[in-house]
Scaffold this motif. Sequence first.
Motif, PDB file in Angstrom:
ATOM      1  N   LYS A   1       0.540  -1.302   0.122  1.00 35.91           N
ATOM      2  CA  LYS A   1       0.521   0.440  -0.058  1.00 35.91           C
ATOM      3  C   LYS A   1       0.708   0.800   0.249  1.00 35.91           C
ATOM      4  CE  LYS A   1      -4.351  -1.991   2.128  1.00 35.91           C
ATOM      5  NZ  LYS A   1      -4.573  -2.185   3.356  1.00 35.91           N
ATOM      6  N   ALA A   2       1.433   1.474   0.449  1.00 35.49           N
ATOM      7  CA  ALA A   2       2.445   2.457   0.899  1.00 35.49           C
ATOM      8  C   ALA A   2       3.346   2.652  -0.541  1.00 35.49           C
ATOM      9  CB  ALA A   2       3.655   2.266   2.041  1.00 35.49           C
ATOM     10  N   LEU A   3       4.210   2.075  -0.957  1.00 37.09           N
ATOM     11  CA  LEU A   3       5.290   1.900  -1.574  1.00 37.09           C
ATOM     12  C   LEU A   3       4.392   1.623  -3.549  1.00 37.09           C
ATOM     13  CD1 LEU A   3       8.306   0.201  -0.980  1.00 37.09           C
ATOM     14  CD2 LEU A   3       7.628   2.454  -0.838  1.00 37.09           C
ATOM     15  N   ASN A   4       2.952   1.677  -3.215  1.00 40.18           N
ATOM     16  CA  ASN A   4       1.549   1.493  -4.690  1.00 40.18           C
ATOM     17  C   ASN A   4       2.414   0.064  -5.477  1.00 40.18           C
ATOM     18  OD1 ASN A   4      -0.367   0.955  -6.386  1.00 40.18           O
ATOM     19  ND2 ASN A   4       0.270   3.006  -7.748  1.00 40.18           N
ATOM     20  N   LEU A   5       2.566  -1.371  -4.800  1.00 42.09           N
ATOM     21  CA  LEU A   5       3.241  -2.421  -5.214  1.00 42.09           C
ATOM     22  C   LEU A   5       2.378  -3.580  -4.792  1.00 42.09           C
ATOM     23  CD1 LEU A   5       6.641  -1.975  -3.525  1.00 42.09           C
ATOM     24  CD2 LEU A   5       6.278  -1.532  -5.986  1.00 42.09           C
ATOM     25  N   LYS A   6       2.775  -4.501  -6.163  1.00 41.62           N
ATOM     26  CA  LYS A   6       1.924  -5.775  -6.055  1.00 41.62           C
ATOM     27  C   LYS A   6       2.105  -6.646  -5.148  1.00 41.62           C
ATOM     28  CE  LYS A   6       0.613  -5.454 -11.570  1.00 41.62           C
ATOM     29  NZ  LYS A   6       0.885  -6.366 -12.078  1.00 41.62           N
ATOM     30  N   ASP A   7       1.471  -7.423  -4.281  1.00 38.17           N
ATOM     31  CA  ASP A   7       2.045  -8.302  -3.352  1.00 38.17           C
ATOM     32  C   ASP A   7       2.960  -9.463  -3.514  1.00 38.17           C
ATOM     33  OD1 ASP A   7       1.454  -8.845  -0.589  1.00 38.17           O
ATOM     34  OD2 ASP A   7       0.928 -11.770  -1.966  1.00 38.17           O
ATOM     35  N   SER A   8       2.655  -9.788  -5.371  1.00 42.21           N
ATOM     36  CA  SER A   8       3.146 -11.146  -5.663  1.00 42.21           C
ATOM     37  C   SER A   8       5.214 -10.244  -5.340  1.00 42.21           C
ATOM     38  CB  SER A   8       2.947 -11.580  -7.542  1.00 42.21           C
ATOM     39  OG  SER A   8       2.779 -10.167  -7.629  1.00 42.21           O
ATOM     40  N   GLY A   9       5.466  -9.195  -6.305  1.00 45.97           N
ATOM     41  CA  GLY A   9       6.607  -8.352  -6.290  1.00 45.97           C
ATOM     42  C   GLY A   9       7.479  -9.540  -5.089  1.00 45.97           C
ATOM     43  N   VAL A  10       6.962  -8.205  -4.018  1.00 48.12           N
ATOM     44  CA  VAL A  10       6.638  -8.289  -2.591  1.00 48.12           C
ATOM     45  C   VAL A  10       7.071  -9.233  -2.042  1.00 48.12           C
ATOM     46  CG1 VAL A  10       6.394  -7.023  -0.222  1.00 48.12           C
ATOM     47  CG2 VAL A  10       5.693  -5.501  -2.666  1.00 48.12           C
ATOM     48  N   SER A  11       6.658 -10.084  -2.426  1.00 47.40           N
ATOM     49  CA  SER A  11       6.476 -11.372  -1.642  1.00 47.40           C
ATOM     50  C   SER A  11       8.108 -12.227  -2.437  1.00 47.40           C
ATOM     51  CB  SER A  11       5.365 -12.655  -2.101  1.00 47.40           C
ATOM     52  OG  SER A  11       5.517 -13.170  -1.600  1.00 47.40           O
ATOM     53  N   ARG A  12       7.878 -12.089  -4.002  1.00 47.20           N
ATOM     54  CA  ARG A  12       9.335 -12.805  -4.056  1.00 47.20           C
ATOM     55  C   ARG A  12      10.135 -11.696  -3.170  1.00 47.20           C
ATOM     56  NH1 ARG A  12       6.148 -12.270  -8.663  1.00 47.20           N
ATOM     57  NH2 ARG A  12       7.373 -11.003  -9.429  1.00 47.20           N
ATOM     58  N   THR A  13      10.689 -10.459  -2.816  1.00 43.91           N
ATOM     59  CA  THR A  13      11.805  -9.997  -2.621  1.00 43.91           C
ATOM     60  C   THR A  13      11.924 -10.160  -1.233  1.00 43.91           C
ATOM     61  OG1 THR A  13      10.852  -7.864  -4.466  1.00 43.91           O
ATOM     62  CG2 THR A  13      12.790  -7.661  -1.687  1.00 43.91           C
ATOM     63  N   LEU A  14      10.955 -10.721  -0.558  1.00 43.35           N
ATOM     64  CA  LEU A  14      11.000 -10.963   1.258  1.00 43.35           C
ATOM     65  C   LEU A  14      11.202 -12.540   0.856  1.00 43.35           C
ATOM     66  CD1 LEU A  14       7.820  -8.602   2.845  1.00 43.35           C
ATOM     67  CD2 LEU A  14      10.915  -8.280   2.661  1.00 43.35           C
ATOM     68  N   LYS A  15      11.472 -13.053   0.578  1.00 38.54           N
ATOM     69  CA  LYS A  15      11.521 -15.014   0.300  1.00 38.54           C
ATOM     70  C   LYS A  15      12.866 -14.348  -0.311  1.00 38.54           C
ATOM     71  CE  LYS A  15       7.230 -16.502  -0.404  1.00 38.54           C
ATOM     72  NZ  LYS A  15       6.281 -17.455  -0.689  1.00 38.54           N
TER      73      LYS A  15
END
Length: 83
Positions: free
Chosen positions: A29-43
Amino acid sequence: MIINTQDDILTLFKMYMKNTKHTQVDICKALNLKDSGVSRTLKGKNSMTINTLLNYVNAVDGQIVLDIIPKQKDNTDNTSKDQ
């Protein structure tokens, strides 16, 4: 915590998120990013740049404190200089 790899950074970041009750959704929400991209980065599936790390940390109201020190000697070496 001693940081040697991106995985160490991610572990530290996830610990911060858990302790402050922030979620992946907060970052999205804060960065207007897709969940899938954030998920891949955090994994750890995407290589994280310093800018990405800073953006994620800012998105969850965090800050980074950085210190660079000499490496500690590994005392697990069983060889002796006297032998």
